[in-house]
Design a protein around this motif. Structure first.
Motif, PDB file in Angstrom:
ATOM      1  N   MET A   3      20.265 -67.323 -31.651  1.00 43.17           N
ATOM      2  CA  MET A   3      20.257 -68.687 -31.250  1.00 43.17           C
ATOM      3  C   MET A   3      21.623 -69.291 -31.457  1.00 43.17           C
ATOM      4  SD  MET A   3      18.052 -70.057 -29.473  1.00 43.17           S
ATOM      5  CE  MET A   3      16.596 -71.040 -29.668  1.00 43.17           C
ATOM      6  N   TYR A   4      21.784 -70.223 -30.686  1.00 42.18           N
ATOM      7  CA  TYR A   4      23.128 -71.001 -30.669  1.00 42.18           C
ATOM      8  C   TYR A   4      22.832 -72.408 -31.115  1.00 42.18           C
ATOM      9  CZ  TYR A   4      25.308 -67.021 -28.548  1.00 42.18           C
ATOM     10  OH  TYR A   4      25.684 -65.477 -28.232  1.00 42.18           O
ATOM     11  N   VAL A   5      23.755 -72.802 -31.952  1.00 45.91           N
ATOM     12  CA  VAL A   5      23.657 -74.304 -32.327  1.00 45.91           C
ATOM     13  C   VAL A   5      24.515 -75.145 -31.346  1.00 45.91           C
ATOM     14  CG1 VAL A   5      23.940 -76.085 -33.911  1.00 45.91           C
ATOM     15  CG2 VAL A   5      23.525 -73.641 -34.835  1.00 45.91           C
ATOM     16  N   LYS A   6      23.985 -76.249 -30.969  1.00 43.56           N
ATOM     17  CA  LYS A   6      24.666 -76.992 -29.880  1.00 43.56           C
ATOM     18  C   LYS A   6      26.017 -77.369 -30.261  1.00 43.56           C
ATOM     19  CE  LYS A   6      24.054 -81.099 -26.871  1.00 43.56           C
ATOM     20  NZ  LYS A   6      23.423 -82.033 -26.600  1.00 43.56           N
ATOM     21  N   GLY A   7      27.054 -76.964 -29.369  1.00 42.06           N
ATOM     22  CA  GLY A   7      28.393 -77.213 -29.710  1.00 42.06           C
ATOM     23  C   GLY A   7      29.240 -75.961 -30.151  1.00 42.06           C
ATOM     24  N   ASP A   8      28.354 -75.110 -30.665  1.00 43.65           N
ATOM     25  CA  ASP A   8      29.244 -73.735 -30.806  1.00 43.65           C
ATOM     26  C   ASP A   8      29.854 -73.215 -29.560  1.00 43.65           C
ATOM     27  OD1 ASP A   8      28.432 -73.925 -33.598  1.00 43.65           O
ATOM     28  OD2 ASP A   8      27.229 -72.241 -33.542  1.00 43.65           O
ATOM     29  N   PRO A   9      30.913 -72.633 -29.594  1.00 47.84           N
ATOM     30  CA  PRO A   9      31.390 -71.783 -28.244  1.00 47.84           C
ATOM     31  C   PRO A   9      30.839 -70.542 -28.012  1.00 47.84           C
ATOM     32  CG  PRO A   9      32.856 -71.699 -30.230  1.00 47.84           C
ATOM     33  CD  PRO A   9      31.844 -72.548 -30.363  1.00 47.84           C
ATOM     34  N   VAL A  10      30.567 -70.464 -26.847  1.00 43.05           N
ATOM     35  CA  VAL A  10      29.646 -69.131 -26.328  1.00 43.05           C
ATOM     36  C   VAL A  10      30.835 -68.302 -25.824  1.00 43.05           C
ATOM     37  CG1 VAL A  10      28.019 -68.225 -25.024  1.00 43.05           C
ATOM     38  CG2 VAL A  10      27.595 -70.374 -26.109  1.00 43.05           C
ATOM     39  N   ASN A  11      30.952 -67.157 -26.170  1.00 45.63           N
ATOM     40  CA  ASN A  11      32.079 -66.048 -25.728  1.00 45.63           C
ATOM     41  C   ASN A  11      31.431 -65.275 -24.670  1.00 45.63           C
ATOM     42  OD1 ASN A  11      34.530 -64.667 -25.438  1.00 45.63           O
ATOM     43  ND2 ASN A  11      34.260 -63.522 -27.323  1.00 45.63           N
ATOM     44  N   LEU A  12      31.747 -65.864 -23.669  1.00 53.74           N
ATOM     45  CA  LEU A  12      31.300 -65.023 -22.394  1.00 53.74           C
ATOM     46  C   LEU A  12      32.450 -64.187 -21.602  1.00 53.74           C
ATOM     47  CD1 LEU A  12      29.195 -68.034 -20.648  1.00 53.74           C
ATOM     48  CD2 LEU A  12      28.303 -66.030 -22.137  1.00 53.74           C
ATOM     49  N   ASP A  13      32.152 -62.806 -21.836  1.00 50.80           N
ATOM     50  CA  ASP A  13      33.329 -61.904 -21.395  1.00 50.80           C
ATOM     51  C   ASP A  13      32.715 -60.881 -20.356  1.00 50.80           C
ATOM     52  OD1 ASP A  13      35.413 -62.893 -22.993  1.00 50.80           O
ATOM     53  OD2 ASP A  13      35.118 -61.874 -24.734  1.00 50.80           O
ATOM     54  N   VAL A  14      33.550 -60.340 -19.507  1.00 49.25           N
ATOM     55  CA  VAL A  14      33.138 -59.482 -18.714  1.00 49.25           C
ATOM     56  C   VAL A  14      32.506 -58.140 -19.381  1.00 49.25           C
ATOM     57  CG1 VAL A  14      33.674 -57.740 -16.793  1.00 49.25           C
ATOM     58  CG2 VAL A  14      34.521 -60.123 -16.696  1.00 49.25           C
ATOM     59  N   LEU A  71      26.225 -68.450 -11.921  1.00 50.54           N
ATOM     60  CA  LEU A  71      25.724 -70.013 -12.504  1.00 50.54           C
ATOM     61  C   LEU A  71      27.133 -70.576 -12.814  1.00 50.54           C
ATOM     62  CD1 LEU A  71      23.110 -68.744 -15.125  1.00 50.54           C
ATOM     63  CD2 LEU A  71      22.559 -70.035 -12.831  1.00 50.54           C
ATOM     64  N   SER A  72      27.276 -72.015 -12.999  1.00 51.89           N
ATOM     65  CA  SER A  72      28.493 -72.481 -13.516  1.00 51.89           C
ATOM     66  C   SER A  72      28.620 -72.136 -14.839  1.00 51.89           C
ATOM     67  CB  SER A  72      28.290 -73.887 -13.473  1.00 51.89           C
ATOM     68  OG  SER A  72      27.445 -74.532 -13.945  1.00 51.89           O
ATOM     69  N   ARG A  73      29.615 -72.108 -15.309  1.00 53.71           N
ATOM     70  CA  ARG A  73      30.187 -71.672 -16.839  1.00 53.71           C
ATOM     71  C   ARG A  73      29.248 -72.638 -17.768  1.00 53.71           C
ATOM     72  NH1 ARG A  73      33.125 -69.031 -20.334  1.00 53.71           N
ATOM     73  NH2 ARG A  73      34.223 -68.134 -18.776  1.00 53.71           N
ATOM     74  N   ALA A  74      29.148 -73.862 -17.526  1.00 57.81           N
ATOM     75  CA  ALA A  74      28.387 -74.637 -18.324  1.00 57.81           C
ATOM     76  C   ALA A  74      26.935 -74.559 -18.293  1.00 57.81           C
ATOM     77  CB  ALA A  74      28.466 -76.235 -18.190  1.00 57.81           C
ATOM     78  N   ALA A  75      26.430 -74.097 -17.165  1.00 56.25           N
ATOM     79  CA  ALA A  75      24.574 -73.865 -17.334  1.00 56.25           C
ATOM     80  C   ALA A  75      24.602 -72.372 -17.750  1.00 56.25           C
ATOM     81  CB  ALA A  75      24.500 -73.721 -15.724  1.00 56.25           C
ATOM     82  N   ALA A  76      25.544 -71.525 -17.660  1.00 55.49           N
ATOM     83  CA  ALA A  76      25.369 -70.195 -18.184  1.00 55.49           C
ATOM     84  C   ALA A  76      25.570 -70.422 -19.964  1.00 55.49           C
ATOM     85  CB  ALA A  76      26.592 -69.176 -17.752  1.00 55.49           C
ATOM     86  N   GLU A  77      26.317 -71.005 -20.307  1.00 58.80           N
ATOM     87  CA  GLU A  77      26.520 -71.510 -21.607  1.00 58.80           C
ATOM     88  C   GLU A  77      25.094 -71.972 -22.176  1.00 58.80           C
ATOM     89  OE1 GLU A  77      29.935 -73.533 -22.514  1.00 58.80           O
ATOM     90  OE2 GLU A  77      31.226 -71.778 -22.275  1.00 58.80           O
ATOM     91  N   ARG A  78      24.510 -72.631 -21.560  1.00 61.02           N
ATOM     92  CA  ARG A  78      23.225 -73.369 -21.970  1.00 61.02           C
ATOM     93  C   ARG A  78      22.258 -72.352 -21.871  1.00 61.02           C
ATOM     94  NH1 ARG A  78      25.064 -77.742 -18.970  1.00 61.02           N
ATOM     95  NH2 ARG A  78      23.507 -76.910 -17.274  1.00 61.02           N
ATOM     96  N   ALA A  79      22.099 -71.351 -20.864  1.00 56.05           N
ATOM     97  CA  ALA A  79      21.118 -70.490 -20.659  1.00 56.05           C
ATOM     98  C   ALA A  79      21.039 -69.084 -21.620  1.00 56.05           C
ATOM     99  CB  ALA A  79      21.163 -70.032 -19.160  1.00 56.05           C
TER     100      ALA A  79
END
Length: 69
Positions: A1-12, A51-59
């Motif tokens: 689970m991610y804490v709000k504000g932590d960067p999410v590393n979304l790579d291919v 999804l937009s990057r922001a929506a994907a990071e939240r999801a």
């Protein structure tokens, strides 16, 4: 689970578990494209969603497997 504000590393090539299930009841997706939008492929039925990057990071609930390149 991610804490709000932590960067999410979304790579291919990264497998992620999403907070909400896809209509086919799958919740594990493979990231196939990144940029301002993120393209995800459901591992159960093969459908692709964008999804937009922001929506994907939240999801994203959990990163299961990073691309090993």
């Amino acid at each position: 689970m991610y804490v709000k504000g932590d960067p999410v590393n979304l790579d291919v090539g990264t497998r992620v578990k999403m907070k909400k299930k896809h209509p086919c009841t799958g919740d594990i997706f493979l990231i196939t494209r990144t940029g301002m939008d993120v393209k995800l492929k459901c591992e159960k039925c093969g459908r692709e969603i964008m999804l937009s990057r922001a929506a994907a990071e939240r999801a994203v609930k959990k990163i299961l497997e990073q691309n090993k390149e």
